[in-house]
Design a protein around this motif. Sequence first.
Motif, PDB file in Angstrom:
ATOM      1  N   LEU A  95      15.839   6.388   7.677  1.00 11.30           N
ATOM      2  CA  LEU A  95      14.543   5.795   7.976  1.00 11.30           C
ATOM      3  C   LEU A  95      13.553   6.219   6.894  1.00 11.30           C
ATOM      4  CD1 LEU A  95      14.454   6.801  11.759  1.00 11.30           C
ATOM      5  CD2 LEU A  95      15.303   4.649  10.800  1.00 11.30           C
ATOM      6  N   SER A  96      12.390   5.576   6.871  1.00 10.50           N
ATOM      7  CA  SER A  96      11.370   5.971   5.907  1.00 10.50           C
ATOM      8  C   SER A  96       9.978   5.816   6.491  1.00 10.50           C
ATOM      9  CB  SER A  96      11.467   5.140   4.624  1.00 10.50           C
ATOM     10  OG  SER A  96      10.463   5.530   3.686  1.00 10.50           O
ATOM     11  N   GLN A  97       9.105   6.729   6.110  1.00 13.34           N
ATOM     12  CA  GLN A  97       7.675   6.538   6.347  1.00 13.34           C
ATOM     13  C   GLN A  97       7.222   5.395   5.461  1.00 13.34           C
ATOM     14  OE1 GLN A  97       4.938   7.361   4.069  1.00 13.34           O
ATOM     15  NE2 GLN A  97       3.223   7.574   5.453  1.00 13.34           N
ATOM     16  N   MET A  98       6.373   4.510   6.016  1.00 19.92           N
ATOM     17  CA  MET A  98       5.997   3.290   5.306  1.00 19.92           C
ATOM     18  C   MET A  98       4.481   3.220   5.137  1.00 19.92           C
ATOM     19  SD  MET A  98       8.945   1.791   4.746  1.00 19.92           S
ATOM     20  CE  MET A  98       9.017   0.002   4.714  1.00 19.92           C
ATOM     21  N   PRO A  99       3.962   3.659   3.989  1.00 27.47           N
ATOM     22  CA  PRO A  99       2.533   3.512   3.719  1.00 27.47           C
ATOM     23  C   PRO A  99       2.201   2.072   3.372  1.00 27.47           C
ATOM     24  CG  PRO A  99       3.642   4.417   1.807  1.00 27.47           C
ATOM     25  CD  PRO A  99       4.694   4.309   2.877  1.00 27.47           C
ATOM     26  N   VAL A 100       0.923   1.723   3.387  1.00 26.90           N
ATOM     27  CA  VAL A 100       0.551   0.327   3.125  1.00 26.90           C
ATOM     28  C   VAL A 100       0.850  -0.106   1.695  1.00 26.90           C
ATOM     29  CG1 VAL A 100      -1.201   0.240   4.937  1.00 26.90           C
ATOM     30  CG2 VAL A 100      -1.845   0.909   2.614  1.00 26.90           C
ATOM     31  N   SER A 101       1.100   0.838   0.803  1.00 24.29           N
ATOM     32  CA  SER A 101       1.446   0.450  -0.569  1.00 24.29           C
ATOM     33  C   SER A 101       2.733  -0.368  -0.626  1.00 24.29           C
ATOM     34  CB  SER A 101       1.558   1.679  -1.469  1.00 24.29           C
ATOM     35  OG  SER A 101       2.411   2.654  -0.907  1.00 24.29           O
ATOM     36  N   VAL A 102       3.601  -0.281   0.398  1.00 24.31           N
ATOM     37  CA  VAL A 102       4.834  -1.071   0.378  1.00 24.31           C
ATOM     38  C   VAL A 102       4.531  -2.566   0.516  1.00 24.31           C
ATOM     39  CG1 VAL A 102       6.162   0.846   1.340  1.00 24.31           C
ATOM     40  CG2 VAL A 102       5.326  -0.956   2.858  1.00 24.31           C
ATOM     41  N   PHE A 103       3.371  -2.911   1.055  1.00 17.38           N
ATOM     42  CA  PHE A 103       2.977  -4.316   1.147  1.00 17.38           C
ATOM     43  C   PHE A 103       2.273  -4.790  -0.127  1.00 17.38           C
ATOM     44  CE2 PHE A 103       2.593  -2.427   5.441  1.00 17.38           C
ATOM     45  CZ  PHE A 103       3.653  -3.080   6.035  1.00 17.38           C
ATOM     46  N   ARG A 104       1.738  -3.851  -0.890  1.00 13.45           N
ATOM     47  CA  ARG A 104       0.906  -4.192  -2.033  1.00 13.45           C
ATOM     48  C   ARG A 104       1.664  -4.184  -3.350  1.00 13.45           C
ATOM     49  NH1 ARG A 104      -3.873  -0.171   0.155  1.00 13.45           N
ATOM     50  NH2 ARG A 104      -4.688  -1.598   1.736  1.00 13.45           N
ATOM     51  N   TYR A 105       2.436  -3.132  -3.582  1.00 13.09           N
ATOM     52  CA  TYR A 105       3.093  -2.980  -4.879  1.00 13.09           C
ATOM     53  C   TYR A 105       3.945  -4.194  -5.250  1.00 13.09           C
ATOM     54  CZ  TYR A 105       5.663  -0.865  -8.738  1.00 13.09           C
ATOM     55  OH  TYR A 105       6.211  -0.611  -9.969  1.00 13.09           O
ATOM     56  N   PRO A 106       4.750  -4.750  -4.328  1.00 11.39           N
ATOM     57  CA  PRO A 106       5.559  -5.908  -4.709  1.00 11.39           C
ATOM     58  C   PRO A 106       4.729  -7.113  -5.153  1.00 11.39           C
ATOM     59  CG  PRO A 106       6.399  -4.940  -2.688  1.00 11.39           C
ATOM     60  CD  PRO A 106       5.068  -4.295  -2.962  1.00 11.39           C
ATOM     61  N   GLN A 107       3.455  -7.156  -4.772  1.00 18.24           N
ATOM     62  CA  GLN A 107       2.585  -8.261  -5.158  1.00 18.24           C
ATOM     63  C   GLN A 107       1.778  -7.942  -6.419  1.00 18.24           C
ATOM     64  OE1 GLN A 107       1.041 -10.618  -1.651  1.00 18.24           O
ATOM     65  NE2 GLN A 107       1.172  -8.623  -0.667  1.00 18.24           N
ATOM     66  N   MET A 108       2.045  -6.769  -7.013  1.00 22.27           N
ATOM     67  CA  MET A 108       1.333  -6.345  -8.204  1.00 22.27           C
ATOM     68  C   MET A 108       2.245  -6.244  -9.427  1.00 22.27           C
ATOM     69  SD  MET A 108      -1.007  -3.380  -6.388  1.00 22.27           S
ATOM     70  CE  MET A 108      -1.783  -2.831  -7.902  1.00 22.27           C
ATOM     71  N   GLU A 174     -11.303   0.713  -6.519  1.00 24.49           N
ATOM     72  CA  GLU A 174     -11.532  -0.450  -7.375  1.00 24.49           C
ATOM     73  C   GLU A 174     -12.484  -1.445  -6.704  1.00 24.49           C
ATOM     74  OE1 GLU A 174     -10.543  -0.886 -10.647  1.00 24.49           O
ATOM     75  OE2 GLU A 174     -10.154   1.245 -10.301  1.00 24.49           O
ATOM     76  N   GLN A 175     -12.351  -1.586  -5.376  1.00 19.35           N
ATOM     77  CA  GLN A 175     -13.288  -2.431  -4.648  1.00 19.35           C
ATOM     78  C   GLN A 175     -14.718  -1.902  -4.779  1.00 19.35           C
ATOM     79  OE1 GLN A 175     -10.995  -2.384  -0.791  1.00 19.35           O
ATOM     80  NE2 GLN A 175     -11.643  -4.514  -0.751  1.00 19.35           N
ATOM     81  N   ILE A 176     -14.869  -0.584  -4.635  1.00 22.69           N
ATOM     82  CA  ILE A 176     -16.193   0.025  -4.766  1.00 22.69           C
ATOM     83  C   ILE A 176     -16.739  -0.199  -6.166  1.00 22.69           C
ATOM     84  CG2 ILE A 176     -17.444   2.224  -4.779  1.00 22.69           C
ATOM     85  CD1 ILE A 176     -15.477   3.174  -2.594  1.00 22.69           C
ATOM     86  N   GLY A 177     -15.893   0.043  -7.172  1.00 19.20           N
ATOM     87  CA  GLY A 177     -16.332  -0.124  -8.551  1.00 19.20           C
ATOM     88  C   GLY A 177     -16.784  -1.548  -8.847  1.00 19.20           C
ATOM     89  N   ARG A 319      -4.969 -10.577  -5.405  1.00 21.70           N
ATOM     90  CA  ARG A 319      -5.223 -11.721  -6.296  1.00 21.70           C
ATOM     91  C   ARG A 319      -6.714 -11.878  -6.584  1.00 21.70           C
ATOM     92  NH1 ARG A 319      -0.849 -13.440  -3.149  1.00 21.70           N
ATOM     93  NH2 ARG A 319      -2.181 -14.336  -1.535  1.00 21.70           N
ATOM     94  N   ARG A 320      -7.543 -11.590  -5.603  1.00 20.30           N
ATOM     95  CA  ARG A 320      -8.977 -11.707  -5.805  1.00 20.30           C
ATOM     96  C   ARG A 320      -9.482 -10.678  -6.813  1.00 20.30           C
ATOM     97  NH1 ARG A 320     -10.231 -11.031  -0.993  1.00 20.30           N
ATOM     98  NH2 ARG A 320     -11.021  -8.896  -1.009  1.00 20.30           N
ATOM     99  N   LEU A 321      -8.943  -9.449  -6.740  1.00 17.70           N
ATOM    100  CA  LEU A 321      -9.363  -8.381  -7.648  1.00 17.70           C
ATOM    101  C   LEU A 321      -8.621  -8.419  -8.988  1.00 17.70           C
ATOM    102  CD1 LEU A 321      -9.595  -5.386  -5.135  1.00 17.70           C
ATOM    103  CD2 LEU A 321     -11.497  -6.691  -6.096  1.00 17.70           C
ATOM    104  N   GLY A 322      -7.550  -9.221  -9.055  1.00 17.27           N
ATOM    105  CA  GLY A 322      -6.773  -9.286 -10.292  1.00 17.27           C
ATOM    106  C   GLY A 322      -6.056  -7.991 -10.602  1.00 17.27           C
ATOM    107  N   LEU A 323      -5.536  -7.308  -9.575  1.00 21.71           N
ATOM    108  CA  LEU A 323      -4.915  -6.003  -9.764  1.00 21.71           C
ATOM    109  C   LEU A 323      -3.448  -6.153 -10.173  1.00 21.71           C
ATOM    110  CD1 LEU A 323      -6.317  -4.039  -6.701  1.00 21.71           C
ATOM    111  CD2 LEU A 323      -7.095  -3.936  -9.070  1.00 21.71           C
ATOM    112  N   ARG A 324      -3.031  -5.331 -11.120  1.00 20.61           N
ATOM    113  CA  ARG A 324      -1.631  -5.245 -11.528  1.00 20.61           C
ATOM    114  C   ARG A 324      -1.249  -3.787 -11.622  1.00 20.61           C
ATOM    115  NH1 ARG A 324       1.079  -9.499 -10.694  1.00 20.61           N
ATOM    116  NH2 ARG A 324       2.605  -8.957 -12.299  1.00 20.61           N
ATOM    117  N   ALA A 325       0.001  -3.475 -11.294  1.00 23.99           N
ATOM    118  CA  ALA A 325       0.489  -2.103 -11.426  1.00 23.99           C
ATOM    119  C   ALA A 325       0.815  -1.848 -12.885  1.00 23.99           C
ATOM    120  CB  ALA A 325       1.716  -1.884 -10.557  1.00 23.99           C
ATOM    121  N   GLY A 326       0.165  -0.798 -13.451  1.00 23.55           N
ATOM    122  CA  GLY A 326       0.379  -0.526 -14.863  1.00 23.55           C
ATOM    123  C   GLY A 326       1.607   0.295 -15.124  1.00 23.55           C
TER     124      GLY A 326
END
Length: 326
Positions: A95-108, A174-177, A319-326
């Motif tokens: 099993l794994s702990q699932m942080p919300v980054s698992v929903f975001r990273y694949p879209q970045m 990034e949203q704050i910035g 998509r709105r923020l134009g974020l990509r994983a570097g």
Amino acid sequence: MTKLTQGRRGFLGAAGGLAGGLAMPALAQERFPSKAFRVLVPWAPGGATDVLMRALCEAASQRLRQPVVVENKSGAGGILGAQALVSSRPDGYTLSQMPVSVFRYPQMVEKPPFDPLADFTWILQLTGYLFGTVVRADAPWQTFGEFLAHAKANPGKVTYGSPGAGTSLHITMEQIGRGQGIEWTHVPFRGAAENLQALLAGQITSSSDSSTWAELVKDGRLRLLCTWGPTRAKRFPEVPTLREAGINIVSDSPYGLAGPAGLDPQVVKVLHDAFHEALLDPLHRGVLDRYDMSVAYLNSEDYAAAARRQYRDDGEMIRRLGLRAG
């Protein structure tokens, strides 16, 4: 129980079972559980998530009557546990702990390492974090407003640490910035310990992370400028929230527990019931209180539905923020 679509690995697992002449699920062939569990924690040892998950797994092992062993897989913004599930057997023992980054990273990224809507069985949601922004105690800024004004006046010079690209800490900063017209520099770390060590050493200007910073704030080594929840933290009632600081954002990043796609529903029920009881165990609740975190329970069906919503909503934001994983 409603699960997300099993996807390619669920199909391959079914095909493999037919090829081997196995017509019955694993649960019918042997008592479950009958051996030790491996729970992946995609963060470094010593951080809030690691401490919480170890308490949860200790309480769960008493219900399951088997060892529940924590294995740390830190780095990559918290996705390495989920990535490991994709190649794990769907027998309920990994099993794994699932942080919300698992929903975001694949879209970045151009080539996602997994599909959140196909590759996992969602067991239960557990809790959400207390996040906050801290600076060194000798920093000149007494409030978050003063810190923001300094960052705006010095474009590109202010750095903030986070646990990695695609985490709630990174995206919220990034949203704050963007909202304040600030250009600052993101510095990703493998976990809270590295993040805070870099801040104490003066290598970065600020850290945004989960409440692993709490004792350092209490000891007077760090200054907490704001917390990110809907209300002020119990341990830090004098510290304003982001909303009170003029930023209309609430971020608490709920997390839960998942297994590979294709888990037998009976296995899922056993796991859900054991970890739900563990979630409410005084041992685990005491650690939640230490980090100013509260129970945010969802059962398997509701957690699967929440996962679909999170993936959709986060995709729109990325998509709105134009974020990509570097």
